[in-house]
Design a protein around this motif. Structure first.
Motif, short mmCIF file in Angstrom:
data_model
loop_
_atom_site.label_atom_id
_atom_site.label_comp_id
_atom_site.label_asym_id
_atom_site.label_seq_id
_atom_site.Cartn_x
_atom_site.Cartn_y
_atom_site.Cartn_z
N THR A 9 92.87 4.41 -70.94
CA THR A 9 91.76 3.53 -71.29
C THR A 9 91.26 2.75 -70.08
O THR A 9 90.16 2.21 -70.11
CB THR A 9 92.19 2.55 -72.40
N THR A 10 92.07 2.66 -69.01
CA THR A 10 91.66 1.93 -67.81
C THR A 10 91.45 2.86 -66.63
O THR A 10 91.25 2.42 -65.52
CB THR A 10 92.71 0.87 -67.44
N LEU A 11 91.49 4.16 -66.85
CA LEU A 11 91.40 5.13 -65.77
C LEU A 11 90.02 5.08 -65.10
O LEU A 11 89.00 5.12 -65.76
CB LEU A 11 91.65 6.54 -66.30
N ALA A 12 90.04 4.98 -63.77
CA ALA A 12 88.80 5.00 -63.00
C ALA A 12 89.02 5.80 -61.73
O ALA A 12 90.03 5.63 -61.05
CB ALA A 12 88.37 3.58 -62.65
N ILE A 45 99.60 8.97 -62.92
CA ILE A 45 98.64 8.59 -63.96
C ILE A 45 98.39 9.78 -64.87
O ILE A 45 98.20 10.91 -64.41
CB ILE A 45 97.31 8.14 -63.32
N ALA A 46 98.42 9.54 -66.16
CA ALA A 46 98.23 10.60 -67.15
C ALA A 46 96.76 10.72 -67.52
O ALA A 46 96.06 9.72 -67.68
CB ALA A 46 99.06 10.30 -68.40
N ILE A 47 96.30 11.97 -67.67
CA ILE A 47 94.95 12.21 -68.16
C ILE A 47 95.01 13.30 -69.23
O ILE A 47 95.11 14.49 -68.93
CB ILE A 47 93.96 12.57 -67.02
N GLY A 48 94.99 12.87 -70.46
CA GLY A 48 95.05 13.81 -71.57
C GLY A 48 93.69 14.23 -72.10
O GLY A 48 93.58 15.17 -72.87
N ASP A 49 92.64 13.53 -71.66
CA ASP A 49 91.29 13.79 -72.16
C ASP A 49 90.34 13.79 -70.97
O ASP A 49 90.07 12.75 -70.37
CB ASP A 49 90.90 12.71 -73.16
N PHE A 50 89.81 14.96 -70.62
CA PHE A 50 88.94 15.08 -69.45
C PHE A 50 87.65 14.28 -69.59
O PHE A 50 86.99 13.97 -68.59
CB PHE A 50 88.62 16.54 -69.19
N ARG A 51 87.27 13.95 -70.80
CA ARG A 51 86.03 13.17 -70.97
C ARG A 51 86.11 11.84 -70.25
O ARG A 51 85.08 11.31 -69.81
CB ARG A 51 85.76 12.95 -72.46
N LEU A 52 87.31 11.27 -70.13
CA LEU A 52 87.46 9.98 -69.47
C LEU A 52 87.13 10.05 -67.98
O LEU A 52 86.79 9.03 -67.38
CB LEU A 52 88.89 9.47 -69.67
N LEU A 53 87.24 11.24 -67.40
CA LEU A 53 86.92 11.40 -65.98
C LEU A 53 85.43 11.57 -65.75
O LEU A 53 84.95 11.48 -64.62
CB LEU A 53 87.65 12.61 -65.42
N ARG A 81 92.06 24.07 -72.81
CA ARG A 81 92.35 22.76 -73.37
C ARG A 81 91.01 22.07 -73.67
O ARG A 81 89.98 22.41 -73.08
CB ARG A 81 93.18 21.92 -72.39
N PRO A 82 91.02 21.09 -74.59
CA PRO A 82 89.75 20.44 -74.96
C PRO A 82 89.00 19.86 -73.76
O PRO A 82 89.60 19.21 -72.90
CB PRO A 82 90.21 19.33 -75.92
N PHE A 83 87.71 20.14 -73.70
CA PHE A 83 86.77 19.59 -72.74
C PHE A 83 87.03 20.02 -71.29
O PHE A 83 86.47 19.45 -70.36
CB PHE A 83 86.72 18.06 -72.83
N ALA A 84 87.86 21.06 -71.11
CA ALA A 84 88.11 21.56 -69.76
C ALA A 84 86.84 22.18 -69.17
O ALA A 84 86.49 21.92 -68.01
CB ALA A 84 89.25 22.57 -69.77
#
Length: 230
Positions: free
Chosen positions: A10-13, A218-226, A104-107
């Protein structure tokens, strides 16, 4: 999550101005690891027992020992090695369950986003070329990459410093300005040791399993956050 991995999704930048190149692992990062886990842990033991006419429970125990002895070595990822070792056509057996290969989702959306933002993308996998070709036929991933590198091309798995040295020599990239995404902590540690500037770990490589601890990464389970910044 360990205390050292304080950054959450949630804070990934990501400061994309500091990144020219994005390196992706394949299995468990872009593709769902369910295919590979199912093949090695279920399909292969079953087919081995059928073909060699052995008890499946005994086969599972025997294979587990063989796999453990090669873990982290290039042979562990080698289709030809296991075909010889097990007297089976591993490539053909993988084709039997090829319908389980999936992104994987959104790859794919993330790969397209990176192309739109002029980032040079490379696939860097420990998968043998025969496994890579099977997955390319099912996914058309080649459209997204400058190059697709198998560690078998260099003679070292990604866990080994030799892989990263060969990668730089072959492609001339500045690893300090690269982002590398992988689901293996051992591989990520090797990448960090060899100067990769930005590292992200996949906590949920197999869609059928719960998320895992990604240690210091740092974990990234959802590529949309990137894709929310940049």
């Amino acid at each position: 999550m360990k205390d050292s991995a304080v950054t959450t999704e949630t804070t990934l930048a990501i400061d994309w101005s500091q990144i020219d190149t994005v390196l992706f692992d394949m299995d468990g990062t872009l593709l769902d690891l369910h295919f590979d886990n199912f093949f090695w842990l279920d399909h292969l033991p079953q087919r081995y027992a059928e073909i060699h006419r052995q008890d499946e429970a005994e086969v599972r125990e025997k294979l587990a020992k063989k796999f453990a002895a090669k873990r982290g070595q290039l042979d562990w990822y080698c289709v030809d090695y296991w075909s010889r070792e097990l007297a089976l056509n591993i490539e053909a057996l993988k084709h039997e369950i090829g319908d389980k290969i999936a992104f994987r989702p959104f790859a794919t959306e993330f790969l397209l986003w990176l192309k739109h933002h002029d980032k040079r993308c490379y696939l860097a996998t420990n998968a043998h070329r025969k496994s890579l070709e099977l997955k390319l036929a099912r996914t058309a991933m080649h459209d997204h990459f400058v190059a697709m590198i198998s560690s078998h091309d260099y003679g070292y798995p990604k866990e080994h410093d030799g892989f990263w040295q060969a990668l730089v020599q072959a492609h001339g990239m500045d690893l300090s300005r690269a982002l590398f995404v992988d689901d293996s902590l051992d591989v990520l540690r090797a990448a960090k040791r060899n100067g990769v500037g930005h590292l992200l770990a996949i906590p949920n490589p197999d869609s059928r399993h719960p998320s895992r601890d990604t240690g210091e990464f740092i974990a990234i389970g959802d590529f949309r956050l990137l894709m929310q910044n940049g």
